[in-house]
Design a protein around this motif. Structure first.
Motif, PDB file in Angstrom:
ATOM      1  N   LEU A 135      40.155  39.511  39.948  1.00 47.65           N
ATOM      2  CA  LEU A 135      40.956  38.849  40.983  1.00 47.65           C
ATOM      3  C   LEU A 135      40.617  37.357  41.102  1.00 47.65           C
ATOM      4  N   GLU A 136      39.316  37.085  41.019  1.00 50.71           N
ATOM      5  CA  GLU A 136      38.892  35.676  41.082  1.00 50.71           C
ATOM      6  C   GLU A 136      39.468  34.879  39.904  1.00 50.71           C
ATOM      7  N   GLN A 137      39.488  35.518  38.723  1.00 44.19           N
ATOM      8  CA  GLN A 137      40.046  34.839  37.537  1.00 44.19           C
ATOM      9  C   GLN A 137      41.534  34.565  37.720  1.00 44.19           C
ATOM     10  N   LYS A 138      42.225  35.597  38.251  1.00 44.75           N
ATOM     11  CA  LYS A 138      43.658  35.423  38.498  1.00 44.75           C
ATOM     12  C   LYS A 138      43.902  34.346  39.553  1.00 44.75           C
ATOM     13  N   ASN A 139      43.044  34.322  40.559  1.00 46.15           N
ATOM     14  CA  ASN A 139      43.162  33.317  41.624  1.00 46.15           C
ATOM     15  C   ASN A 139      42.979  31.902  41.059  1.00 46.15           C
ATOM     16  N   LYS A 140      41.977  31.830  40.147  1.00 43.17           N
ATOM     17  CA  LYS A 140      41.725  30.528  39.506  1.00 43.17           C
ATOM     18  C   LYS A 140      42.928  30.094  38.665  1.00 43.17           C
ATOM     19  N   GLU A 141      43.502  31.040  37.934  1.00 41.09           N
ATOM     20  CA  GLU A 141      44.668  30.724  37.113  1.00 41.09           C
ATOM     21  C   GLU A 141      45.846  30.308  37.986  1.00 41.09           C
ATOM     22  N   CYS A 142      45.990  31.037  39.092  1.00 39.34           N
ATOM     23  CA  CYS A 142      47.094  30.687  40.021  1.00 39.34           C
ATOM     24  C   CYS A 142      46.881  29.295  40.614  1.00 39.34           C
ATOM     25  N   GLN A 143      45.609  28.993  40.932  1.00 38.93           N
ATOM     26  CA  GLN A 143      45.315  27.670  41.491  1.00 38.93           C
ATOM     27  C   GLN A 143      45.583  26.566  40.466  1.00 38.93           C
ATOM     28  N   ASP A 144      45.168  26.845  39.212  1.00 38.26           N
ATOM     29  CA  ASP A 144      45.439  25.849  38.143  1.00 38.26           C
ATOM     30  C   ASP A 144      46.943  25.650  37.953  1.00 38.26           C
ATOM     31  N   LEU A 145      47.660  26.787  37.986  1.00 36.91           N
ATOM     32  CA  LEU A 145      49.119  26.697  37.833  1.00 36.91           C
ATOM     33  C   LEU A 145      49.747  25.922  38.993  1.00 36.91           C
ATOM     34  N   LEU A 146      49.208  26.179  40.187  1.00 40.32           N
ATOM     35  CA  LEU A 146      49.722  25.466  41.371  1.00 40.32           C
ATOM     36  C   LEU A 146      49.466  23.962  41.248  1.00 40.32           C
ATOM     37  N   ASN A 147      48.251  23.650  40.827  1.00 46.04           N
ATOM     38  CA  ASN A 147      47.910  22.219  40.660  1.00 46.04           C
ATOM     39  C   ASN A 147      48.805  21.555  39.614  1.00 46.04           C
ATOM     40  N   SER A 148      48.995  22.262  38.487  1.00 49.80           N
ATOM     41  CA  SER A 148      49.851  21.708  37.425  1.00 49.80           C
ATOM     42  C   SER A 148      51.291  21.548  37.914  1.00 49.80           C
ATOM     43  N   THR A 149      51.756  22.556  38.645  1.00 52.77           N
ATOM     44  CA  THR A 149      53.131  22.506  39.176  1.00 52.77           C
ATOM     45  C   THR A 149      53.278  21.370  40.182  1.00 52.77           C
ATOM     46  N   THR A 150      52.246  21.191  41.014  1.00 56.85           N
ATOM     47  CA  THR A 150      52.274  20.118  42.013  1.00 56.85           C
ATOM     48  C   THR A 150      52.351  18.746  41.332  1.00 56.85           C
ATOM     49  N   MET A 151      51.561  18.586  40.261  1.00 57.08           N
ATOM     50  CA  MET A 151      51.591  17.318  39.512  1.00 57.08           C
ATOM     51  C   MET A 151      52.978  17.074  38.905  1.00 57.08           C
ATOM     52  N   LYS A 187      33.864  44.341  38.962  1.00 57.86           N
ATOM     53  CA  LYS A 187      34.780  43.991  37.860  1.00 57.86           C
ATOM     54  C   LYS A 187      36.140  43.605  38.407  1.00 57.86           C
ATOM     55  N   LYS A 188      36.583  44.373  39.411  1.00 61.13           N
ATOM     56  CA  LYS A 188      37.902  44.087  40.017  1.00 61.13           C
ATOM     57  C   LYS A 188      37.912  42.727  40.693  1.00 61.13           C
ATOM     58  N   ILE A 189      36.770  42.487  41.423  1.00 59.47           N
ATOM     59  CA  ILE A 189      36.658  41.203  42.115  1.00 59.47           C
ATOM     60  C   ILE A 189      36.673  40.050  41.120  1.00 59.47           C
ATOM     61  N   ALA A 190      35.979  40.233  39.974  1.00 61.34           N
ATOM     62  CA  ALA A 190      35.937  39.179  38.953  1.00 61.34           C
ATOM     63  C   ALA A 190      37.326  38.913  38.388  1.00 61.34           C
TER      64      ALA A 190
END
Length: 277
Positions: free
Chosen positions: A26-42, A21-24
């Motif tokens: 963390l993975e969700q948070k990682n995905k959100e962070c990656q999406d935020l990074l991509n949006s910020t980069t754009m 559950k913890k790993i899931a």
């Protein structure tokens, strides 16, 4: 023993479920962070693009502003030059108006002299004979005297009757020492037969002119410096030579009286040359 194993297994199972559950999470948070990074980069790339566009626009505006400043300076110079040119044009117009006024004054004075001369000839002197015609053309007075008053046919000897008229002309000339007088002999187109003295109509016209000049200068006291003798032969007729009456009209002596108003003519010529520049 079995009970203990079951408890341990249950504990391990619960721990494994919590880790997943913890790993899931963390993975969700990682995905959100990656999406935020991509949006910020754009957004960053878009901002950088806009920055470049704004920088180019800023450079253009600076250049345009500089050009406007230079144009304004040039316009100021042009406006100053235009004002100076306008002022010079106005001065030139004033000068031309003054020159035109001077020309008009000169012409008026010249016309006044001419009018006074004609009045003197027609009234004071009494040159009103039907065989004497007085006219004015371009400020010059012309006295046409019929040859039948001056000479016999084919002759250049001045008649006594002619001297009466010439006395009146001489009086005008003598009263006006600043005048010049040109005596012109004119004939019709009938060829002169010629003799030992006269060869043709040229000879006849010149002889008649010099005969009049001699009477004016030797008999009537006109200053020879004022007199010009000229023969025009048949080449300046008043009318065509088709009839005897017309030929008689063309046989004449023309006395051209020229007022010496050199100061007026000189001024007119000078002003006209100046205005043409």
């Amino acid at each position: 023993m079995k009970k203990a194993l079951l408890i341990s297994f249950a504990a391990l199972s619960l721990a494994s479920c919590g880790a997943k559950k913890k790993i899931a999470e963390l993975e969700q948070k990682n995905k959100e962070c990656q999406d935020l990074l991509n949006s910020t980069t754009m957004k960053l790339n878009l901002c950088l693009t806009e920055k470049d566009a704004l920088s180019q626009q800023n450079e253009y505006l600076k250049k345009n502003n500089s050009d406007l400043i230079n144009s304004s300076k040039e316009l100021t110079v042009l406006t100053t030059k235009g004002a100076e040119n306008l002022e010079r044009s106005l001065e030139s117009l004033k000068e031309k108006d003054l020159k035109i006024s001077r020309l008009q004054d000169a012409i008026t004075k010249k016309d006044s002299v001419t009018l006074a001369l004609v009045t003197s000839l027609k009234k004071n002197v009494g040159l009103d004979d039907q065989d004497v015609n007085i006219s004015v053309d371009k400020g010059v007075v012309f006295i046409n005297i019929s040859d039948k008053m001056l000479f016999k046919s084919g002759s250049y000897v001045v008649t006594d009757k002619a001297k009466t008229v010439l006395e009146k002309v001489a009086k005008v000339i003598n009263d006006k020492p600043d005048f010049e007088c040109m005596v012109e002999g004119h004939t019709d187109n009938v060829p002169f037969t010629g003799n030992a003295i006269l060869l043709d109509n040229w000879d006849l016209s010149v002889k008649r002119a010099t005969a009049i000049v001699r009477v004016l200068t030797k008999d009537l006291g006109v200053n020879p410096k004022q007199i010009i003798a000229a023969g025009r032969s048949e080449y300046i007729p008043l009318v065509d030579n088709k009839t005897a009456e017309n030929r008689a009209t063309n046989r004449r002596t023309r006395i051209v009286i020229l007022p010496k108003i050199d100061q007026f003519y000189d001024m007119i010529e000078k002003e006209m040359k100046t205005m043409s520049k």
